[in-house]
Scaffold this active site. Structure first.
Site, PDB file in Angstrom:
ATOM      1  N   ASP A   1       0.830  -1.212   0.000  1.00 48.59           N
ATOM      2  CA  ASP A   1       0.000   0.000   0.000  1.00 48.59           C
ATOM      3  C   ASP A   1       0.857   1.253   0.000  1.00 48.59           C
ATOM      4  O   ASP A   1       0.641   2.176  -0.791  1.00 48.59           O
ATOM      5  CB  ASP A   1      -0.905   0.018   1.232  1.00 48.59           C
ATOM      6  CG  ASP A   1      -2.193  -0.755   1.037  1.00 48.59           C
ATOM      7  OD1 ASP A   1      -2.432  -1.248  -0.087  1.00 48.59           O
ATOM      8  OD2 ASP A   1      -2.967  -0.872   2.005  1.00 48.59           O
ATOM      9  N   TYR A   2       1.811   1.309   0.912  1.00 53.09           N
ATOM     10  CA  TYR A   2       2.603   2.525   1.055  1.00 53.09           C
ATOM     11  C   TYR A   2       3.509   2.740  -0.158  1.00 53.09           C
ATOM     12  O   TYR A   2       3.638   3.866  -0.657  1.00 53.09           O
ATOM     13  CB  TYR A   2       3.433   2.470   2.338  1.00 53.09           C
ATOM     14  CG  TYR A   2       2.614   2.261   3.595  1.00 53.09           C
ATOM     15  CD1 TYR A   2       1.261   2.621   3.632  1.00 53.09           C
ATOM     16  CD2 TYR A   2       3.156   1.676   4.725  1.00 53.09           C
ATOM     17  CE1 TYR A   2       0.503   2.418   4.770  1.00 53.09           C
ATOM     18  CE2 TYR A   2       2.398   1.479   5.868  1.00 53.09           C
ATOM     19  CZ  TYR A   2       1.072   1.844   5.886  1.00 53.09           C
ATOM     20  OH  TYR A   2       0.317   1.638   7.013  1.00 53.09           O
TER      21      TYR A   2
END
Length: 398
Positions: A169-170
């Site tokens: 995600d990051y």
């Protein structure tokens, strides 16, 4: 002016990956106008437990500081009208939705270029806007499994293991932010916008890096390593100390030579440990010796010997220790904002640094807080606003 103070982004985003990408752009001064769907209560991140109260959550604060919020129902003609007015003023439309949704709701470049030929439409999706998985929802946990990350993580013989952080995600958020900035740069140069089709899947596969190259070109089969050891450099891993764990890494021969001097063990001067290649060949014997040695003293004592000698090393901290580390504080990596419910909120700073001006942070917006700001931006007077409200642009009226 902040570096991105002249960029306006309309963000159709929620939860983690998308907001994580745009929060760094907001920290750099970009005006991020966050579109929140009113019927569902806006960004689901507002309600993430355990630290939540009504529509406020510390999770939401983390990913949305410095942004503006507009409750807008894109499914209504009136809401779409406001959205299109915003697109006319914007540099980019940014979203994190399922791969087939941007086209369905009309936020791709071919669908918006008649409003603004230079607009950049950056879509961060789970699997991209093409391919057999395009319509599937993408989540970090699933992507870590699909892309081989979980198979590579953990102790040999143990179960597949997810990273302790949502790294897909990051990383996907950062990839989307880079793509958006590249698109805006090109659009300003050429006067023509574009779609940026980026995905969590592409990110996760791309981050396989050299193990992928080794496999594709030499048939290498990645495998888990004991104590998180590096796949080729020995020693480079965690070692148990008398009271915890330390990381020691010899990525250059000079570091190995320094480690030998610090440990002062005759066995380490054996020619079979003299080079990267021979240490790897005799890794079991060497690492057993190092395990036994490091277990004789507490972590702090070893670090006090290794750091001054120039041997790359560090403690295995818990989160609390990492946040109070003197270097964390010296780098101003814990920042504060003021919130009407939480009071002073502490969180970690963006790692993106540009220039010498210290960054300033503003709390995340309450849902729909910036309607007045957007109305002024678009030149809406009170009668116009009243008409849009009654038409359901900002959600159902009581």
């Amino acid at each position: 002016m902040k570096p991105l103070a002249d960029i306006r982004i309309i963000a159709v985003e929620q939860y983690g990956a998308g907001p994580f990408g745009s929060v760094h752009l907001a920290d750099l001064g970009a005006e991020v106008i966050k579109i929140e769907e009113p019927q569902s209560g806006g960004d689901v991140g507002r309600y993430v437990p355990p630290y939540n109260h009504g529509e406020d959550s510390l999770f939401f604060e983390t990913f949305n500081r410095g942004k503006r919020s507009l409750s807008l129902d894109l499914a209504t003609p009136a809401g779409r009208e406001v959205f299109e007015d915003l697109v006319r003023t914007a540099d980019a439309v940014y979203s994190n939705l399922r791969g087939d949704v941007p086209a369905k709701i009309g936020i791709t470049y071919p669908q918006l270029k008649h409003l603004n030929p230079a607009v950049v439409c950056c879509s961060l999706t789970g699997f991209g806007m093409t391919g057999p998985r395009a319509k599937q929802p993408g989540y970090d946990y699933i992507l870590q499994g699909l892309a081989g990350w979980m198979e590579l993580t953990g102790e040999p013989g143990g179960p597949p293991t997810k990273s302790g952080l949502s790294l897909v995600d990051y990383s996907g958020g950062f990839v989307a932010a880079i793509a958006l900035l590249a698109g805006v740069h090109a659009a300003r140069r050429d006067g023509v916008g574009m779609d940026c089709d980026v995905s969590l899947y592409d990110t996760a596969i791309g981050m396989l890096t050299y193990p992928a190259a080794w496999h594709l070109n030499a048939g290498f089969t990645p495998a888990r390593t004991h104590h998180s050891a590096h796949p080729s450099l020995v020693p480079f891993q965690v070692f148990p100390s008398a009271d915890g764990w330390i990381v020691v890494g010899c990525a250059k021969e000079k570091f190995w030579q320094r480690l030998v001097q610090v440990l002062d063990l005759p066995a380490l001067t054996d020619p079979k440990f003299a080079t990267f290649a021979t240490r790897r060949e005799h890794a079991d014997e060497l690492l057993s010796l190092l395990d036994t040695t490091f277990a004789t003293k507490p972590s702090a004592e070893w670090l006090a010997l290794l750091e001054p000698a120039g041997v790359p090393c560090g403690p295995v901290n818990d989160v609390a220790a990492a946040l109070r580390d003197p270097h964390t504080l010296a780098r101003d990596l814990v920042v504060e904002t003021e919130h009407p419910y939480y009071g002073t909120v502490k969180q970690v700073a963006s790692p993106v640094r540009v220039g010498d001006e210290p960054p300033a942070y503003r709390r995340a917006p309450r849902r729909g807080e910036d309607l007045g700001y957007v109305a002024g931006l678009l030149g809406y007077d009170e009668p116009r606003l009243a008409s849009l409200r009654s038409a359901g642009a900002f959600g159902k009226t009581p």
